[in-house]
Design an enzyme around this catalytic site. Structure first.
Site, PDB file in Angstrom:
ATOM      1  N   GLU A  29      -6.727   9.908  -0.787  1.00 45.40           N
ATOM      2  CA  GLU A  29      -7.585   8.988  -0.019  1.00 45.40           C
ATOM      3  C   GLU A  29      -8.998   8.971  -0.605  1.00 45.40           C
ATOM      4  O   GLU A  29      -9.617   7.910  -0.703  1.00 45.40           O
ATOM      5  CB  GLU A  29      -7.627   9.379   1.459  1.00 45.40           C
ATOM      6  CG  GLU A  29      -6.342   9.088   2.223  1.00 45.40           C
ATOM      7  CD  GLU A  29      -6.104   7.597   2.491  1.00 45.40           C
ATOM      8  OE1 GLU A  29      -7.047   6.792   2.368  1.00 45.40           O
ATOM      9  OE2 GLU A  29      -4.958   7.243   2.820  1.00 45.40           O
ATOM     10  N   GLU A  70      -2.596   7.697   8.166  1.00 44.49           N
ATOM     11  CA  GLU A  70      -3.141   6.849   9.234  1.00 44.49           C
ATOM     12  C   GLU A  70      -4.430   7.433   9.813  1.00 44.49           C
ATOM     13  O   GLU A  70      -5.389   6.710  10.104  1.00 44.49           O
ATOM     14  CB  GLU A  70      -2.105   6.695  10.357  1.00 44.49           C
ATOM     15  CG  GLU A  70      -0.809   6.022   9.928  1.00 44.49           C
ATOM     16  CD  GLU A  70      -0.947   4.529   9.662  1.00 44.49           C
ATOM     17  OE1 GLU A  70      -1.987   4.104   9.113  1.00 44.49           O
ATOM     18  OE2 GLU A  70      -0.012   3.791  10.006  1.00 44.49           O
ATOM     19  N   ASP A 117      -6.109  -2.369  -1.322  1.00 45.76           N
ATOM     20  CA  ASP A 117      -5.458  -1.853  -0.112  1.00 45.76           C
ATOM     21  C   ASP A 117      -4.250  -2.703   0.277  1.00 45.76           C
ATOM     22  O   ASP A 117      -3.275  -2.184   0.813  1.00 45.76           O
ATOM     23  CB  ASP A 117      -6.457  -1.757   1.048  1.00 45.76           C
ATOM     24  CG  ASP A 117      -6.095  -0.628   1.994  1.00 45.76           C
ATOM     25  OD1 ASP A 117      -5.678   0.431   1.508  1.00 45.76           O
ATOM     26  OD2 ASP A 117      -6.199  -0.806   3.221  1.00 45.76           O
TER      27      ASP A 117
END
Ligand code: NFM
Length: 235
Positions: free
Chosen positions: A224, A154, A61
């Protein structure tokens, strides 16, 4: 006003209230859920998380966030060039400022977990996600499309980590700070503001741009999911 008028008015108000993004989240609920209730997130929430998976996620990440900064900068540039309303610029700039703290946080957190950031090699799903970000930076990608992608990226983290902080969860104490970074209420409110800004643009966009934005939203969800999947790869 007769009854029929009232009804059509209230139904159109409802549509405006829900917003384009909320209708997409509803329409694609199973993919959205797969991205925000992934087994990795569930394992944090129920306390069974494998710490080597957590370490792998942390290192990967950090690489992602480094690639995310220039993407957000490109959204900011598009906002300054294309929007009539300076609120967009302020919201995006707020997001950029948070990324400055976030990079420092990753370094601190990595040393706490014994993860050497300089030695991390990006795994395939991360490389794919970072090249997707790069493609969105192109001048040909409309501001509305890029802003929608920014929101989606986000929102997945906000939704996932807020879920780990709900009451009566078994999230390990040592992971709460990580969850809080994205799961806190202020970040949640900022994501809602970003959603409103994106909705406003989507509403005034052409059908073609709205279609592109929806496709980008779905692609973000897939990427994701693959990103969370990476934490499970055995090394
Ligand atoms: C893969 C991924 N998606 C979203 C975020 C959240 N945005 C910035 O931190 C993140 N850190 N990593």
């Amino acid at each position: 006003m007769d009854k029929q008028q009232q009804e059509s008015r209230s139904s159109s108000n409802k549509k405006v209230d829900l917003g384009v993004i909320a209708t997409w989240v509803k329409k694609h609920a199973s993919l959205y859920e797969a991205a925000t209730r992934h087994p990795f997130i569930e394992s944090i929430r129920n306390g069974t998380v494998d710490l080597s998976s957590f370490r792998r996620w942390l290192g990967q990440d950090y690489i992602f966030v480094r690639a995310f900064v220039p993407f957000v900068a490109s959204v900011l540039v598009k906002a300054c060039n294309e929007t009539d309303d300076s609120s967009d610029m302020e919201v995006i700039l707020g997001g950029m400022a948070a990324l400055n703290d976030e990079l420092a946080w990753f370094k601190k957190e990595a040393s706490k977990w014994g993860v050497t950031l300089s030695a991390i090699v990006p795994l395939a799903a991360n490389v794919r996600y970072c090249s997707f970000l790069k493609s969105l930076m192109s001048l040909e990608v409309e501001y509305t499309v890029a802003l929608t992608a920014f929101w989606a990226i986000e929102a997945v983290y906000q939704d996932s980590f807020a879920y780990c902080l709900e009451e009566d969860t078994e999230t390990p104490e040592e992971l709460k700070e990580t969850c809080y970074r994205w799961g806190n209420d202020d970040f949640g409110e900022w994501c809602c503001t970003l959603e409103e800004r994106a909705n406003r643009r989507l509403q005034m966009a052409s059908e073609d741009v709205r279609k592109k934005a929806e496709a980008v939203f779905l692609r973000v969800l897939e990427l994701e999911i693959e990103f969370w999947d990476m934490s499970r790869v055995g090394i």
